[in-house]
Design a protein around this motif. Structure first.
Motif, PDB file in Angstrom:
ATOM      1  N   ARG A 121      45.221 -40.166 -37.473  1.00 52.49           N
ATOM      2  CA  ARG A 121      46.524 -40.210 -36.884  1.00 52.49           C
ATOM      3  C   ARG A 121      46.620 -40.363 -35.381  1.00 52.49           C
ATOM      4  NH1 ARG A 121      48.158 -34.826 -39.493  1.00 52.49           N
ATOM      5  NH2 ARG A 121      46.075 -34.250 -38.521  1.00 52.49           N
ATOM      6  N   VAL A 122      45.740 -39.590 -34.693  1.00 53.11           N
ATOM      7  CA  VAL A 122      45.929 -39.572 -33.188  1.00 53.11           C
ATOM      8  C   VAL A 122      45.249 -41.139 -32.590  1.00 53.11           C
ATOM      9  CG1 VAL A 122      44.534 -38.476 -31.246  1.00 53.11           C
ATOM     10  CG2 VAL A 122      45.372 -37.138 -33.143  1.00 53.11           C
ATOM     11  N   LYS A 123      44.396 -41.529 -33.534  1.00 53.50           N
ATOM     12  CA  LYS A 123      43.972 -43.044 -32.903  1.00 53.50           C
ATOM     13  C   LYS A 123      45.008 -43.896 -33.009  1.00 53.50           C
ATOM     14  CE  LYS A 123      39.174 -42.167 -34.665  1.00 53.50           C
ATOM     15  NZ  LYS A 123      38.141 -42.474 -35.680  1.00 53.50           N
ATOM     16  N   GLU A 124      45.976 -43.884 -33.861  1.00 55.47           N
ATOM     17  CA  GLU A 124      46.974 -44.726 -34.068  1.00 55.47           C
ATOM     18  C   GLU A 124      47.984 -44.721 -32.990  1.00 55.47           C
ATOM     19  OE1 GLU A 124      47.501 -47.451 -35.756  1.00 55.47           O
ATOM     20  OE2 GLU A 124      45.403 -47.040 -36.552  1.00 55.47           O
ATOM     21  N   PHE A 125      48.133 -43.595 -31.822  1.00 61.33           N
ATOM     22  CA  PHE A 125      49.022 -43.588 -30.879  1.00 61.33           C
ATOM     23  C   PHE A 125      48.515 -44.510 -29.524  1.00 61.33           C
ATOM     24  CE2 PHE A 125      49.794 -39.487 -32.683  1.00 61.33           C
ATOM     25  CZ  PHE A 125      51.157 -39.276 -32.535  1.00 61.33           C
ATOM     26  N   GLN A 126      49.485 -44.972 -29.022  1.00 60.77           N
ATOM     27  CA  GLN A 126      49.039 -46.131 -28.157  1.00 60.77           C
ATOM     28  C   GLN A 126      48.298 -45.620 -26.902  1.00 60.77           C
ATOM     29  OE1 GLN A 126      49.901 -49.224 -28.424  1.00 60.77           O
ATOM     30  NE2 GLN A 126      51.711 -49.672 -29.486  1.00 60.77           N
ATOM     31  N   GLU A 127      47.284 -46.168 -26.410  1.00 59.90           N
ATOM     32  CA  GLU A 127      46.477 -46.018 -25.373  1.00 59.90           C
ATOM     33  C   GLU A 127      47.267 -45.261 -24.226  1.00 59.90           C
ATOM     34  OE1 GLU A 127      43.203 -45.165 -26.004  1.00 59.90           O
ATOM     35  OE2 GLU A 127      43.305 -45.818 -27.884  1.00 59.90           O
ATOM     36  N   GLN A 128      48.190 -45.953 -23.783  1.00 65.07           N
ATOM     37  CA  GLN A 128      48.757 -45.563 -22.773  1.00 65.07           C
ATOM     38  C   GLN A 128      49.591 -44.187 -22.855  1.00 65.07           C
ATOM     39  OE1 GLN A 128      52.076 -47.907 -21.372  1.00 65.07           O
ATOM     40  NE2 GLN A 128      51.520 -47.711 -19.227  1.00 65.07           N
ATOM     41  N   GLU A 129      49.995 -43.898 -23.924  1.00 69.53           N
ATOM     42  CA  GLU A 129      50.686 -42.786 -24.295  1.00 69.53           C
ATOM     43  C   GLU A 129      49.713 -41.680 -24.358  1.00 69.53           C
ATOM     44  OE1 GLU A 129      53.925 -41.073 -27.580  1.00 69.53           O
ATOM     45  OE2 GLU A 129      52.637 -42.937 -27.999  1.00 69.53           O
ATOM     46  N   LYS A 130      48.454 -41.908 -24.587  1.00 66.62           N
ATOM     47  CA  LYS A 130      47.357 -40.834 -24.750  1.00 66.62           C
ATOM     48  C   LYS A 130      46.713 -40.660 -23.235  1.00 66.62           C
ATOM     49  CE  LYS A 130      44.947 -42.906 -28.062  1.00 66.62           C
ATOM     50  NZ  LYS A 130      43.919 -42.935 -29.079  1.00 66.62           N
ATOM     51  N   ASP A 131      46.868 -41.486 -22.565  1.00 65.18           N
ATOM     52  CA  ASP A 131      46.600 -41.486 -21.069  1.00 65.18           C
ATOM     53  C   ASP A 131      47.387 -40.402 -20.248  1.00 65.18           C
ATOM     54  OD1 ASP A 131      44.603 -43.332 -21.034  1.00 65.18           O
ATOM     55  OD2 ASP A 131      45.713 -44.889 -20.457  1.00 65.18           O
ATOM     56  N   PHE A 132      48.991 -40.432 -20.866  1.00 65.92           N
ATOM     57  CA  PHE A 132      49.764 -39.475 -19.931  1.00 65.92           C
ATOM     58  C   PHE A 132      49.889 -38.237 -20.804  1.00 65.92           C
ATOM     59  CE2 PHE A 132      50.558 -43.623 -18.133  1.00 65.92           C
ATOM     60  CZ  PHE A 132      51.182 -43.209 -16.825  1.00 65.92           C
ATOM     61  N   ASN A 133      49.369 -37.951 -21.894  1.00 65.87           N
ATOM     62  CA  ASN A 133      49.459 -36.711 -22.620  1.00 65.87           C
ATOM     63  C   ASN A 133      48.440 -36.320 -23.366  1.00 65.87           C
ATOM     64  OD1 ASN A 133      52.625 -36.576 -22.594  1.00 65.87           O
ATOM     65  ND2 ASN A 133      52.144 -38.688 -23.074  1.00 65.87           N
ATOM     66  N   PHE A 134      48.314 -35.184 -23.380  1.00 66.28           N
ATOM     67  CA  PHE A 134      47.088 -34.372 -24.404  1.00 66.28           C
ATOM     68  C   PHE A 134      47.862 -34.414 -25.830  1.00 66.28           C
ATOM     69  CE2 PHE A 134      45.834 -32.031 -20.722  1.00 66.28           C
ATOM     70  CZ  PHE A 134      44.656 -32.289 -20.666  1.00 66.28           C
ATOM     71  N   ILE A 135      47.291 -35.324 -26.755  1.00 66.56           N
ATOM     72  CA  ILE A 135      48.012 -35.367 -28.234  1.00 66.56           C
ATOM     73  C   ILE A 135      46.977 -34.823 -29.200  1.00 66.56           C
ATOM     74  CG2 ILE A 135      48.838 -37.019 -29.967  1.00 66.56           C
ATOM     75  CD1 ILE A 135      49.705 -39.010 -27.434  1.00 66.56           C
ATOM     76  N   THR A 136      47.512 -33.985 -29.991  1.00 64.58           N
ATOM     77  CA  THR A 136      46.693 -33.680 -31.222  1.00 64.58           C
ATOM     78  C   THR A 136      47.896 -33.263 -32.110  1.00 64.58           C
ATOM     79  OG1 THR A 136      45.165 -32.035 -31.990  1.00 64.58           O
ATOM     80  CG2 THR A 136      46.902 -31.152 -30.534  1.00 64.58           C
ATOM     81  N   CYS A 137      47.371 -33.463 -33.561  1.00 64.45           N
ATOM     82  CA  CYS A 137      48.137 -32.938 -34.632  1.00 64.45           C
ATOM     83  C   CYS A 137      47.809 -31.516 -35.232  1.00 64.45           C
ATOM     84  CB  CYS A 137      47.709 -34.109 -35.794  1.00 64.45           C
ATOM     85  SG  CYS A 137      48.628 -35.501 -35.314  1.00 64.45           S
ATOM     86  N   ILE A 138      48.825 -30.650 -35.417  1.00 63.87           N
ATOM     87  CA  ILE A 138      48.559 -29.418 -36.146  1.00 63.87           C
ATOM     88  C   ILE A 138      49.692 -29.411 -37.523  1.00 63.87           C
ATOM     89  CG2 ILE A 138      49.084 -26.861 -35.762  1.00 63.87           C
ATOM     90  CD1 ILE A 138      48.690 -27.229 -32.879  1.00 63.87           C
ATOM     91  N   GLY A 139      48.722 -29.467 -38.395  1.00 65.88           N
ATOM     92  CA  GLY A 139      49.536 -29.901 -39.668  1.00 65.88           C
ATOM     93  C   GLY A 139      50.193 -30.974 -39.791  1.00 65.88           C
ATOM     94  N   ASP A 140      51.567 -31.286 -40.121  1.00 64.78           N
ATOM     95  CA  ASP A 140      52.288 -32.329 -40.302  1.00 64.78           C
ATOM     96  C   ASP A 140      52.871 -32.743 -38.659  1.00 64.78           C
ATOM     97  OD1 ASP A 140      51.403 -32.820 -42.756  1.00 64.78           O
ATOM     98  OD2 ASP A 140      53.509 -31.876 -43.749  1.00 64.78           O
ATOM     99  N   THR A 141      52.718 -31.812 -37.743  1.00 64.64           N
ATOM    100  CA  THR A 141      53.183 -32.144 -36.509  1.00 64.64           C
ATOM    101  C   THR A 141      52.489 -32.650 -35.448  1.00 64.64           C
ATOM    102  OG1 THR A 141      54.929 -30.335 -36.994  1.00 64.64           O
ATOM    103  CG2 THR A 141      54.489 -31.043 -34.806  1.00 64.64           C
TER     104      THR A 141
END
Length: 417
Positions: free
Chosen positions: A110-130
């Motif tokens: 799921r995290v791999k599918e976020f746009q790379e630029q969005e990941k550059d500007f944010n810490f992104i992780t999934c907790i459950g379905d969120t």
């Protein structure tokens, strides 16, 4: 009042710095002045600007903040007194958390599918379905966090596209914009591209339709009503983007920001209460998304993912090349030898029939999502479940299609050798 809340959170840190500096400098007049300037320089001194910058700052968002952010970064790195502490903080509060997050997310598709630029500007992780999204500091955060997670993906996950678009992220973070806020959505609408997220404004399958059909399933009812009114004035079959609900929503989001999204949510709720909205139940939405309070959470699965956008980019590139070849052949623009060479170059890049079949399969899947969305007999919870499953299928399908395209290119290269 929103600005006041932000100012209170900002001034709290400055007051703490003022108190610390005052203890060192003493409670003399000079000591108080030095402490005051130290508190102003803690992050960005927003009052430090000349007349030209003040004028630019009124029409281009964050012009002064971006200029000063980059200047402060280089000034701190150039200071022998501050450099060591600064680097230690960057490593401790950005680099190490980025490494830990990259390690935790390395198997999370799921995290791999976020746009790379969005990941550059944010810490992104999934907790459950969120999916949680925590912004990193500009300039320093984007460089340190973005470089860390991209290096991890390149060396540990063997991702050949790990550094794709990274220089664009650095440019967005370090260099001030030159497009006035008033003009930005016009240019983005013309290009059908959100320059910040990199996603399409009008969905790929609806770009060639008349304006009133150019909307997403989650486009606001307010934008759809505005679109209908514009189509009534301009003609029901108009292709003017002024009548496109997706474009109208984009203008509201660009000019209004978070407050604009909140007002649209309130407007949609009022239209629904007045019986002017769709009576078809929508898929279940979390309360934060429903009222535009989703700054720290994001939707997943969704259409704007890395694999899906990459597939549509490949399809559009292949289609443009195919049409160009046919046009050149029809109009006799090149010699037979040159045309043959062009077809050979195209065949080395794409198996166009396979890409067309994949594109038609994506269209069929999207039609199924639209049918589920507009079916009044399906309740909200079931709609969300079914649509999420279809989006996950689309992501996996596009991932395989993109891999097939890469494999085809490699195969043709090997045959050429």
């Amino acid at each position: 009042w929103l600005r006041k809340v932000a100012e209170i959170s900002e001034e709290g840190n400055r007051l703490a710095e003022f108190a610390r500096a005052l203890e060192v400098e003493g409670k003399t007049r000079l000591g108080k002045e030095i402490a005051a300037f130290a508190s102003r320089d803690l992050s960005i001194d927003f009052a430090k600007m000349g007349m030209q910058t003040k004028a630019l700052n009124q029409i281009i968002p964050f012009w002064n903040a971006t200029v000063q952010g980059g200047e402060k970064l280089f000034r701190t790195l150039g200071s022998g007194e501050d450099r060591g502490e600064f680097i230690a903080r960057v490593v401790g509060f950005i680099v190490l958390p980025s490494l830990m997050l990259a390690w935790l997310n390395q198997d999370d598709e799921r995290v791999k599918e976020f746009q790379e630029q969005e990941k550059d500007f944010n810490f992104i992780t999934c907790i459950g379905d969120t999916a949680l999204k925590i912004p990193v500091p500009f300039e320093t955060g984007v460089i340190a966090h973005g470089l860390t997670q991209r290096m991890y993906n390149y060396f540990m996950n063997k991702d050949p596209e790990a550094f794709e678009g990274f220089m664009g992220s650095i440019a967005d973070a370090m260099f001030p914009g030159f497009i006035p806020a008033l003009a930005s959505p016009f240019i983005e609408a013309r290009a059908n591209r959100n320059f910040f997220t990199g996603g399409r404004i009008i969905p790929a399958g609806k770009e060639d339709l008349i304006a009133k059909y150019q909307y997403k399933n989650n486009s606001s009812m307010t934008a759809r009503l505005f679109g209908r009114a514009m189509a009534y004035m301009l003609g029901q079959e108009t292709r003017s983007k002024a009548a496109s609900p997706a474009i109208i929503d984009h203008f509201i989001n660009s000019w209004g920001g978070g407050l604009g999204r909140l007002m649209i949510s309130i407007s949609d709720a009022a239209l629904e209460a007045a019986g002017l909205g769709d009576k078809i139940p929508k898929p279940t939405q979390p309360i934060t998304e429903k009222f535009g309070l989703d700054a720290f959470v994001t939707r997943f699965p969704r259409a704007n993912t890395r694999s899906i956008e990459k597939f549509y980019d490949n399809y559009q590139d292949a289609t443009a090349r195919q049409k160009s070849l046919k046009y050149a052949e029809k109009m006799n623009l090149e010699t037979e030898e040159a045309q043959e060479a062009s077809y050979q170059r195209f065949d080395k890049l794409y198996d166009y029939r396979s890409i067309q079949r994949a594109y038609k399969a994506m269209q069929k899947s999207q039609r199924e999502i639209n049918n589920i969305w507009n079916d009044p007999s399906i309740d909200s919870d079931m709609k969300k479940t079914l649509i999420d499953e279809l989006y996950l299928q689309q992501i996996e399908f596009c991932k395989e299609a993109n891999e097939d395209i890469r494999a085809y290119i490699e195969e043709t290269k090997q045959k050429a050798k």
